[in-house]
Enzyme design. Structure first.
Site, PDB file in Angstrom:
ATOM      1  N   HIS A   1       0.808  -1.222   0.000  1.00  0.00           N
ATOM      2  CA  HIS A   1       0.000   0.000   0.000  1.00  0.00           C
ATOM      3  C   HIS A   1       0.840   1.270   0.000  1.00  0.00           C
ATOM      4  O   HIS A   1       0.357   2.331   0.357  1.00  0.00           O
ATOM      5  CB  HIS A   1      -0.971  -0.026   1.190  1.00  0.00           C
ATOM      6  CG  HIS A   1      -2.006  -1.114   1.070  1.00  0.00           C
ATOM      7  ND1 HIS A   1      -2.801  -1.506   2.107  1.00  0.00           N
ATOM      8  CD2 HIS A   1      -2.368  -1.873   0.010  1.00  0.00           C
ATOM      9  CE1 HIS A   1      -3.604  -2.493   1.686  1.00  0.00           C
ATOM     10  NE2 HIS A   1      -3.352  -2.726   0.436  1.00  0.00           N
TER      11      HIS A   1
ATOM     12  N   CYS B   1       4.556  20.425 -12.117  1.00  0.00           N
ATOM     13  CA  CYS B   1       3.424  20.687 -13.027  1.00  0.00           C
ATOM     14  C   CYS B   1       2.251  21.414 -12.360  1.00  0.00           C
ATOM     15  O   CYS B   1       1.262  21.699 -13.013  1.00  0.00           O
ATOM     16  CB  CYS B   1       2.930  19.367 -13.630  1.00  0.00           C
ATOM     17  SG  CYS B   1       1.963  18.370 -12.476  1.00  0.00           S
TER      18      CYS B   1
ATOM     19  N   ASN C   1      -3.959 -12.552  15.114  1.00  0.00           N
ATOM     20  CA  ASN C   1      -4.779 -11.335  15.125  1.00  0.00           C
ATOM     21  C   ASN C   1      -5.761 -11.377  16.294  1.00  0.00           C
ATOM     22  O   ASN C   1      -6.384 -12.407  16.553  1.00  0.00           O
ATOM     23  CB  ASN C   1      -5.551 -11.208  13.798  1.00  0.00           C
ATOM     24  CG  ASN C   1      -5.989  -9.790  13.539  1.00  0.00           C
ATOM     25  OD1 ASN C   1      -5.143  -8.910  13.340  1.00  0.00           O
ATOM     26  ND2 ASN C   1      -7.275  -9.532  13.546  1.00  0.00           N
TER      27      ASN C   1
END
Ligand code: NAD
Length: 235
Positions: free
Chosen positions: A108, A144, A207
């Protein structure tokens, strides 16, 4: 010794370093579901006020003062012992690298870089935050004039295909696959657990809360990561 273990980490490995996760009991979105809007590309592009808030959030991000914990260090030890096939992370906080992991597949992206949504120019977050600190509330790209954003994947943005391919290879090519501190709800990252299991890996999920892949796992451990991961990986 053969490199047999691939690991996928999520925000849960960094909560013991003081960085909140998204969906845990004290998660950013659990406490404020509206915060999710900030992580949607379309909203970020359309709303200058949201961008200004995003820059303030980045300035104050817990990652800047956080230190790696025992969970991160256990993965460094695994690499140094020659038993790590690959470390894949959904985290953007850079704590694996700061702990000493040398080759981290960042699915990510990273909070340490900034990318122009117009021309793709990449610069450092430090440089952008310096501009924010000196009064530019929504600093434009210096090449830009386009919109700058942290080089992280927002909802509505595609993952880098080469990075995803490396992660999928890591899931296919391992004897054991550990999913650590992730709710396994964000695709395609979560699907790596199934890919590994399908290809014969022993699946271990570490977890605190249930995940949609628990039924597929050979072992599910709910204890705090920093306490259990070093022993689990000690082999
Ligand atoms: P998530 O918030 O969806 O899930 C985290 C899981 O970790 C929860 O189920 C929670 O119960 C568990 N957990 C938290 N602390 C734990 C501990 N000490 N021991 C055991 N379990 C623990 O996170 P996710 O699955 O990684 O998905 C969230 C997305 O948000 C990712 O895409 C990631 O990029 C991003 N994110 C990153 C960070 C970071 O870089 N540290 C922080 C928040 C969110």
């Amino acid at each position: 010794m053969t490199r047999t273990i691939s690991v996928l980490t999520g925000a849960g490995i960094s909560t013991e370093s003081g960085i909140p996760d998204f969906r845990g009991p004290n998660g950013v979105w659990t406490r404020d579901p509206k915060a999710q809007a900030m992580f949607t590309l379309q909203n970020y592009v359309a709303d200058p006020e949201l961008r200004r808030r995003s820059w303030q959030t980045r300035r104050q991000h817990a990652a800047w003062s956080a230190e790696p914990n025992a969970g991160h260090r256990a993965l460094v030890d695994l690499e140094r012992a020659g038993r790590l096939r690959s470390l894949v992370t959904q985290n953007i906080d850079g704590l694996h690298q700061r702990a000493g992991s040398t080759d981290v597949i960042e699915l990510h992206g990273t909070l340490y870089r900034v990318e122009c949504l117009g021309c793709g120019t990449r610069t450092t977050m430090a440089e952008a935050l310096e501009r924010v600190a000196t009064g530019e509330e929504d600093p434009p790209c210096l090449s830009c004039g386009g919109i700058l954003k942290s080089a992280t994947i927002s909802f509505g943005q595609h993952l880098d295909t080469a990075v995803l391919r490396r992660a999928q290879d890591a899931a296919r090519d391992c004897a054991e696959f550990y999913a650590v501190g992730t709710s396994l709800t964000v695709q395609p990252a979560a699907g790596l657990a199934r890919l590994a299991a399908r290809n014969g890996a022993r699946l271990v999920i570490v977890n605190a809360e249930p995940t949609p892949y628990d039924d597929l796992a050979d072992l599910v451990v709910r204890d705090p990561i920093g306490q259990v991961l070093p022993a689990l990986l000690a082999g």
